[in-house]
Write a protein that holds these residues in place. Structure first.
Motif, PDB file in Angstrom:
ATOM      1  N   UNK A  10       0.826  -1.203   0.000  1.00 30.95           N
ATOM      2  CA  UNK A  10       0.000   0.000   0.000  1.00 30.95           C
ATOM      3  C   UNK A  10       0.863   1.258   0.000  1.00 30.95           C
ATOM      4  N   UNK A  11       1.881   1.288   0.852  1.00 33.89           N
ATOM      5  CA  UNK A  11       2.777   2.438   0.898  1.00 33.89           C
ATOM      6  C   UNK A  11       3.538   2.602  -0.415  1.00 33.89           C
ATOM      7  N   UNK A  12       3.911   1.488  -1.027  1.00 34.78           N
ATOM      8  CA  UNK A  12       4.635   1.543  -2.298  1.00 34.78           C
ATOM      9  C   UNK A  12       3.763   2.161  -3.386  1.00 34.78           C
ATOM     10  N   UNK A  13       2.503   1.743  -3.459  1.00 37.13           N
ATOM     11  CA  UNK A  13       1.600   2.271  -4.480  1.00 37.13           C
ATOM     12  C   UNK A  13       1.390   3.766  -4.317  1.00 37.13           C
ATOM     13  N   UNK A  14       1.217   4.209  -3.076  1.00 40.81           N
ATOM     14  CA  UNK A  14       0.921   5.624  -2.830  1.00 40.81           C
ATOM     15  C   UNK A  14       2.173   6.498  -2.800  1.00 40.81           C
TER      16      UNK A  14
ATOM     17  N   UNK B 114       0.980   5.513 -12.188  1.00 44.99           N
ATOM     18  CA  UNK B 114      -0.192   6.246 -12.684  1.00 44.99           C
ATOM     19  C   UNK B 114      -1.167   5.318 -13.400  1.00 44.99           C
ATOM     20  N   UNK B 115      -0.659   4.338 -14.148  1.00 47.03           N
ATOM     21  CA  UNK B 115      -1.554   3.421 -14.861  1.00 47.03           C
ATOM     22  C   UNK B 115      -2.380   2.591 -13.891  1.00 47.03           C
ATOM     23  N   UNK B 116      -1.746   2.160 -12.800  1.00 49.42           N
ATOM     24  CA  UNK B 116      -2.474   1.373 -11.799  1.00 49.42           C
ATOM     25  C   UNK B 116      -3.526   2.231 -11.116  1.00 49.42           C
ATOM     26  N   UNK B 117      -3.143   3.452 -10.721  1.00 48.23           N
ATOM     27  CA  UNK B 117      -4.088   4.341 -10.045  1.00 48.23           C
ATOM     28  C   UNK B 117      -5.217   4.763 -10.970  1.00 48.23           C
ATOM     29  N   UNK B 118      -4.893   4.976 -12.250  1.00 48.01           N
ATOM     30  CA  UNK B 118      -5.945   5.321 -13.222  1.00 48.01           C
ATOM     31  C   UNK B 118      -6.912   4.161 -13.390  1.00 48.01           C
ATOM     32  N   UNK B 119      -6.375   2.946 -13.444  1.00 46.12           N
ATOM     33  CA  UNK B 119      -7.235   1.767 -13.558  1.00 46.12           C
ATOM     34  C   UNK B 119      -8.170   1.663 -12.358  1.00 46.12           C
TER      35      UNK B 119
ATOM     36  N   UNK C 106      -8.748   0.777   2.645  1.00 45.34           N
ATOM     37  CA  UNK C 106      -8.753  -0.675   2.449  1.00 45.34           C
ATOM     38  C   UNK C 106      -7.349  -1.231   2.222  1.00 45.34           C
ATOM     39  N   UNK C 107      -6.350  -0.360   2.318  1.00 44.18           N
ATOM     40  CA  UNK C 107      -4.937  -0.746   2.228  1.00 44.18           C
ATOM     41  C   UNK C 107      -4.651  -1.511   0.935  1.00 44.18           C
ATOM     42  N   UNK C 108      -5.204  -1.024  -0.154  1.00 42.48           N
ATOM     43  CA  UNK C 108      -4.953  -1.622  -1.462  1.00 42.48           C
ATOM     44  C   UNK C 108      -3.543  -1.236  -1.911  1.00 42.48           C
ATOM     45  N   UNK C 109      -2.808  -2.163  -2.485  1.00 42.93           N
ATOM     46  CA  UNK C 109      -1.433  -1.895  -2.880  1.00 42.93           C
ATOM     47  C   UNK C 109      -1.116  -2.429  -4.255  1.00 42.93           C
ATOM     48  N   UNK C 110       0.166  -2.408  -4.585  1.00 41.11           N
ATOM     49  CA  UNK C 110       0.607  -2.908  -5.891  1.00 41.11           C
ATOM     50  C   UNK C 110       1.984  -3.553  -5.745  1.00 41.11           C
ATOM     51  N   UNK C 111       2.147  -4.693  -6.403  1.00 40.54           N
ATOM     52  CA  UNK C 111       3.427  -5.401  -6.444  1.00 40.54           C
ATOM     53  C   UNK C 111       3.997  -5.272  -7.854  1.00 40.54           C
ATOM     54  N   UNK C 112       5.095  -4.520  -8.036  1.00 41.02           N
ATOM     55  CA  UNK C 112       5.648  -4.306  -9.372  1.00 41.02           C
ATOM     56  C   UNK C 112       6.004  -5.618 -10.073  1.00 41.02           C
ATOM     57  N   UNK C 113       5.888  -5.609 -11.404  1.00 42.57           N
ATOM     58  CA  UNK C 113       6.062  -6.805 -12.214  1.00 42.57           C
ATOM     59  C   UNK C 113       7.536  -7.172 -12.379  1.00 42.57           C
ATOM     60  N   UNK C 114       7.785  -8.358 -12.914  1.00 35.11           N
ATOM     61  CA  UNK C 114       9.157  -8.782 -13.190  1.00 35.11           C
ATOM     62  C   UNK C 114       9.801  -7.902 -14.247  1.00 35.11           C
ATOM     63  N   UNK C 115       9.001  -7.278 -15.076  1.00 33.59           N
ATOM     64  CA  UNK C 115       9.547  -6.398 -16.109  1.00 33.59           C
ATOM     65  C   UNK C 115       9.943  -5.029 -15.571  1.00 33.59           C
ATOM     66  N   UNK C 116       9.580  -4.727 -14.328  1.00 30.97           N
ATOM     67  CA  UNK C 116       9.933  -3.438 -13.741  1.00 30.97           C
ATOM     68  C   UNK C 116      11.455  -3.338 -13.604  1.00 30.97           C
TER      69      UNK C 116
ATOM     70  N   UNK D 100       2.919 -11.978  -5.858  1.00 32.92           N
ATOM     71  CA  UNK D 100       1.912 -11.175  -6.545  1.00 32.92           C
ATOM     72  C   UNK D 100       2.526 -10.182  -7.536  1.00 32.92           C
ATOM     73  N   UNK D 101       3.745 -10.438  -7.995  1.00 30.98           N
ATOM     74  CA  UNK D 101       4.409  -9.512  -8.910  1.00 30.98           C
ATOM     75  C   UNK D 101       3.516  -9.192 -10.105  1.00 30.98           C
ATOM     76  N   UNK D 102       3.359  -7.895 -10.382  1.00 30.23           N
ATOM     77  CA  UNK D 102       2.548  -7.459 -11.509  1.00 30.23           C
ATOM     78  C   UNK D 102       1.069  -7.344 -11.219  1.00 30.23           C
ATOM     79  N   UNK D 103       0.697  -7.377  -9.928  1.00 30.27           N
ATOM     80  CA  UNK D 103      -0.731  -7.347  -9.597  1.00 30.27           C
ATOM     81  C   UNK D 103      -1.048  -6.321  -8.508  1.00 30.27           C
ATOM     82  N   UNK D 104      -2.259  -5.766  -8.611  1.00 29.38           N
ATOM     83  CA  UNK D 104      -2.833  -4.979  -7.524  1.00 29.38           C
ATOM     84  C   UNK D 104      -3.184  -5.956  -6.407  1.00 29.38           C
ATOM     85  N   UNK D 105      -2.881  -5.604  -5.173  1.00 32.05           N
ATOM     86  CA  UNK D 105      -3.119  -6.532  -4.071  1.00 32.05           C
ATOM     87  C   UNK D 105      -4.197  -5.982  -3.131  1.00 32.05           C
ATOM     88  N   UNK D 106      -5.101  -6.869  -2.755  1.00 33.95           N
ATOM     89  CA  UNK D 106      -6.206  -6.549  -1.860  1.00 33.95           C
ATOM     90  C   UNK D 106      -6.091  -7.433  -0.617  1.00 33.95           C
ATOM     91  N   UNK D 107      -5.795  -6.866   0.557  1.00 38.53           N
ATOM     92  CA  UNK D 107      -5.747  -7.687   1.776  1.00 38.53           C
ATOM     93  C   UNK D 107      -7.140  -8.193   2.152  1.00 38.53           C
TER      94      UNK D 107
END
Length: 603
Positions: free
Chosen positions: A149-153, A160-165, A179-189, A255-262
Motif C-alpha cells: 500500500x505504501x509503495x503504491x501511494x 499512474x496506470x495502476x491508479x488510473x485503472x 482498504x490498504x490496497x497496494x501494488x506489487x511491481x512486475x518482473x519487467x519493472x 503477486x508480482x505485476x498485480x494490484x493486491x487486496x488484503x
C-alpha cells in the motif's frame, strides 16, 4: 565425431566442475569418488544440498536435495543460467570446451520449454480445511499489505496506470488508503524486477533465515526454480544471476505485476491476499495457494471487518461476487461507516462463510450474483432456520447500475432504508457509470434504531435533548484509567472491558464531574465511531488522555506504551496500525521517540 552426449560424461568432469563454480557462484567440496557438494545456487540453501555426481551411464549430473528437488545435466544448468534454448546450450558448452566439431541434437529440451514461448501463468486456487493462519503468518501478511500500500501511494507518477485503472473502477485515494490496497511491481519493472517485497525485507532475511520461511509459508514469495510449479518455463527465466544474494536471485514476489487486496477477518486481522492484474489479459485474479495449513481461503469474506457489526445490527447482508462488485455496492452508501455488503470472492458461499453469517444472526440475505444450486440451498437453509428471507437479484452486468439490483427489496427490511437509498441513487447516478456515492441511510438514536429518516431529515444527525448546545462530553480520567489495559488474560475478559468502556462513553456527561477530566467531541459520539475501533479503542483513549493532559502530541516509544497498557510492543504496533488505517491516529516517525497525534474525525 563427438556428439552432445559424449561431452557431458565423466571424461569432462573437471571442466563441468570449473564451469559450475565460475558461472553459478558455488564452491564444491569432494564427498567421495566423483561426488561433490555445495550450497544450491537456485534457492536459499542452508544445508549444502546441491550435489554433483556421476551416474551409472558415466554422465555428470547435478541434483538438489533441498527446495528445488531438481536433477539436471550440464545442458540443463546452462539453460537455467543463461536462459537460452537447448540448442544454444549445446553451442555454449562446446565453445567453453574449445571443441568445434560436434554433432548437436536438433530437438528441444524435454525438461524446459524454449524461452519466451510460455507467458506468465495464472495460478489456480487450492483449498484446505478451514483454519486461520497463526499469529506469525497474520503479522507477516499485515506487513506485506502495508508495504504494498505504501509503495503504491509513494510514487503516483510511476504507478499512474495502476491508479488510473483503480479510479476507473471507482477506487480513489481515500478508498485505497482505507482498504490498504497496494501494488506489487512486475518482473519487467527495471527497478524492482518482481522483487519489491523481497528487497524491502532483505536485511531481515539475511539476518534470520526463519523470517524468510514465514514469508514462504504466508505465500508471499515464490521459488523461481520450482519444476513442479505451473509456469515453470516463465519463472525460471526470472532467476537473477547478477546478484549473489540467494533470496534476491532465486525468489520473486508471489503477486508480482498485480494490484493486491488484503483479506481480513472479523477482528480486522489480515488472513490472506488476493491479486488482480491492472489489465484484462488472461485470467485476471490470483489467490494465494493453500499450503501446509498456513493459508486457507474457505472462510474469506471481503469487507467482513467493516460490515460485521452492522450486519449483526440490521440482521441483513448483501452478498456480491467480486471485489469490484463490492465497491460498487459500498459506494451506494453515503454513511460508509455502516456497510452491510461483503464479497464472497466467487459465486460460491462456503459452509465456513455461512457459519459466520449464522453467528451474526443474519435473517435477510440479498444475493447479487449468479449462484449454483448448492449455494442457493445453503443460504435458504440458514434463512429458514431463523425465519428469515432470501432476495435473489442475479449477477451484475457490465455497466449496470447496482442500485437497480435493489428494486425488488425496497421497504422489505426493517431499519434498512432501501427506499431512500434508491431515490437518492437514481437522482445522483453520474453519467460516467461510476459507482454511486449518494444515498441516505440512518439508524437514528440508540433507543430508536427502527426509525428511518427521510432524505431531508437525514441531512443532520439526530440529537438527544441534552446535546443541542453541547460541543464536548466530559469524562473522569479516574473512571477510565483502571480499564485501559490489555492485561486481561483472555479475549472474553477483554471484550467485557471494552463493553464497560463503551457504556461509560455512552453516558455522555455534558459537564465535568471532577477536576481531572478529558473531553470527546459530541460529533464523534454521534457517529458511534468508537464502535469501529475494537480493542484499539483502549490505546486510543489512553493517548487521548495523555495528549489532552500535556496539551501536545504524545512522544513515547512503543515500549513505554506497552508498559502503560500492560502488553507487548507487538500488540501496540498492531493497534497503532489499526488506528492509523482508520484515520484516528497520526504517526510521525521522523523524530525519536515517535510523535503520536490523536484524531477524532478521519480525513
Amino acid at each position: 565425431m563427438l556428439n552432445q552426449n559424449s561431452i557431458k560424461t565423466v571424461a569432462y568432469l573437471e571442466s563441468i566442475l570449473n564451469y559450475a563454480e565460475a558461472h553459478l557462484g558455488v564452491r564444491f567440496k569432494p564427498t567421495g569418488k566423483y561426488r561433490y557438494s555445495a550450497f544450491c545456487p537456485f534457492h536459499a540453501d542452508t544445508k549444502d544440498s546441491f550435489r554433483l555426481y556421476v551416474d551409472g551411464n558415466d554422465v555428470v549430473r547435478f541434483h538438489c536435495f533441498g527446495e528445488c528437488k531438481g536433477d539436471w545435466d550440464i545442458y540443463d544448468v546452462i539453460i537455467l543460467r543463461e536462459k537460452c534454448s537447448f540448442r544454444e546450450a549445446q553451442r555454449i558448452w562446446a565453445e567453453y570446451l574449445g571443441i568445434k566439431d560436434v554433432e548437436f541434437h536438433s530437438g528441444r529440451s524435454q525438461k524446459f520449454p524454449a524461452p519466451d514461448t510460455e507467458p506468465e501463468p495464472d495460478d489456480s486456487v487450492a483449498f484446505l480445511k478451514p483454519a486461520e493462519p497463526d499469529n506469525q503468518i497474520k503479522a507477516t501478511l499485515a506487513e506485506a499489505a502495508g508495504f504494498y500500500n505504501e509503495l503504491l501511494l509513494s510514487d503516483p507518477e510511476k504507478y499512474s496506470k495502476v491508479l488510473t485503472y483503480l479510479a476507473r473502477r471507482g477506487l480513489e485515494s481515500p478508498i485505497i488508503e482505507r482498504f490498504q490496497i497496494g501494488y506489487s511491481p512486475a518482473y519487467a519493472d527495471e527497478i524492482y524486477r518482481g522483487r519489491a517485497l523481497i528487497n524491502g525485507f532483505l536485511d531481515r532475511f539475511n539476518s534470520e533465515h526463519r523470517t524468510f520461511r514465514i514469508f514462504q509459508d504466508a505465500c508471499l514469495v515464490r521459488l523461481l526454480n520450482d519444476e513442479n510449479a505451473r509456469g515453470y518455463g516463465y519463472y525460471r527465466q526470472q532467476i537473477d544471476f547478477t546478484t549473489h544474494n540467494p533470496f534476491a536471485r532465486n525468489y520473486g514476489d508471489y503477486f508480482a505485476g498485480r494490484i493486491v487486496f488484503p483479506i481480513r477477518n472479523i477482528a480486522g486481522e489480515v488472513i490472506g491476499i488476493i491479486g488482480r492484474r491492472p489489465d484484462n489479459r488472461g485470467i485476471r485474479w490470483l489467490k494465494q495457494q493453500a499450503g501446509e495449513g498456513a493459508i486457507t481461503t474457505k472462510s474469506w469474506l471481503y469487507g467482513i471487518d467493516k460490515a460485521y457489526r452492522f450486519i449483526k445490527h440490521y440482521r441483513t447482508v448483501i452478498l456480491v461476487e467480486g471485489i469490484f462488485d463490492y465497491f460498487f455496492f459500498y459506494g451506494l452508501l453515503q454513511d460508509q461507516g455502516r456497510p452491510v455488503v461483503v464479497s464472497t470472492l466467487g459465486s460460491y458461499l462456503s459452509a465456513e462463510a455461512m457459519g459466520i453469517f449464522k453467528s451474526l444472526g443474519v435473517e435477510h440475505f440479498i444475493v447479487a450474483y449468479d449462484w449454483d444450486q448448492a449455494g442457493r440451498k445453503g443460504i435458504e437453509t440458514i434463512a429458514a432456520e431463523v425465519g428469515g428471507t432470501v432476495y435473489y437479484l442475479g449477477g451484475m452486468q457490465p455497466g449496470q447500475d447496482p442500485a437497480e439490483k435493489l428494486k425488488g427489496v425496497i421497504g422489505s427490511i426493517s431499519g434498512f432504508s432501501l427506499k431512500h437509498l434508491m431515490a437518492s441513487a437514481k437522482k445522483h447516478q453520474p453519467a460516467s457509470e461510476k459507482p454511486i456515492h449518494m444515498s441516505f441511510i440512518s439508524c437514528g438514536p440508540v433507543d430508536k434504531r427502527d426509525i428511518t429518516f427521510s432524505p431531508a431529515e437525514a441531512e443532520s444527525a439526530a440529537l438527544r435533548p441534552d446535546e443541542a448546545d453541547a460541543n464536548e462530553y466530559y469524562y473522569d480520567v479516574a473512571d477510565f484509567l483502571p480499564m485501559l489495559s490489555y492485561d486481561h488474560g483472555n479475549k472474553a475478559i477483554l471484550d467485557q472491558t471494552i463493553n464497560e468502556i463503551t457504556k461509560l462513553l455512552e453516558s455522555r456527561p455534558t459537564a465535568p464531574q471532577s477536576e481531572s477530566f478529558f473531553t470527546i467531541p459530541v460529533k464523534f459520539m454521534q457517529t458511534e465511531a468508537y464502535s469501529d475501533l475494537g480493542p484499539a479503542l483502549i490505546l486510543w483513549l489512553r493517548l487521548v488522555i495523555e495528549q489532552q493532559a500535556k496539551k501536545r502530541r504524545v512522544r513515547q516509544t512503543d515500549a513505554v506504551l506497552a508498559e502503560w497498557l500492560g502488553t507487548t510492543r507487538r500488540t501496540i504496533t498492531t493497534y497503532k496500525r489499526s488506528l492509523h488505517e482508520h484515520g484516528y491516529l497520526k504517526i510521525d516517525t521522523s523524530t525519536r521517540p515517535q510523535r503520536l497525534s490523536v484524531r477524532y474525525f478521519p480525513k
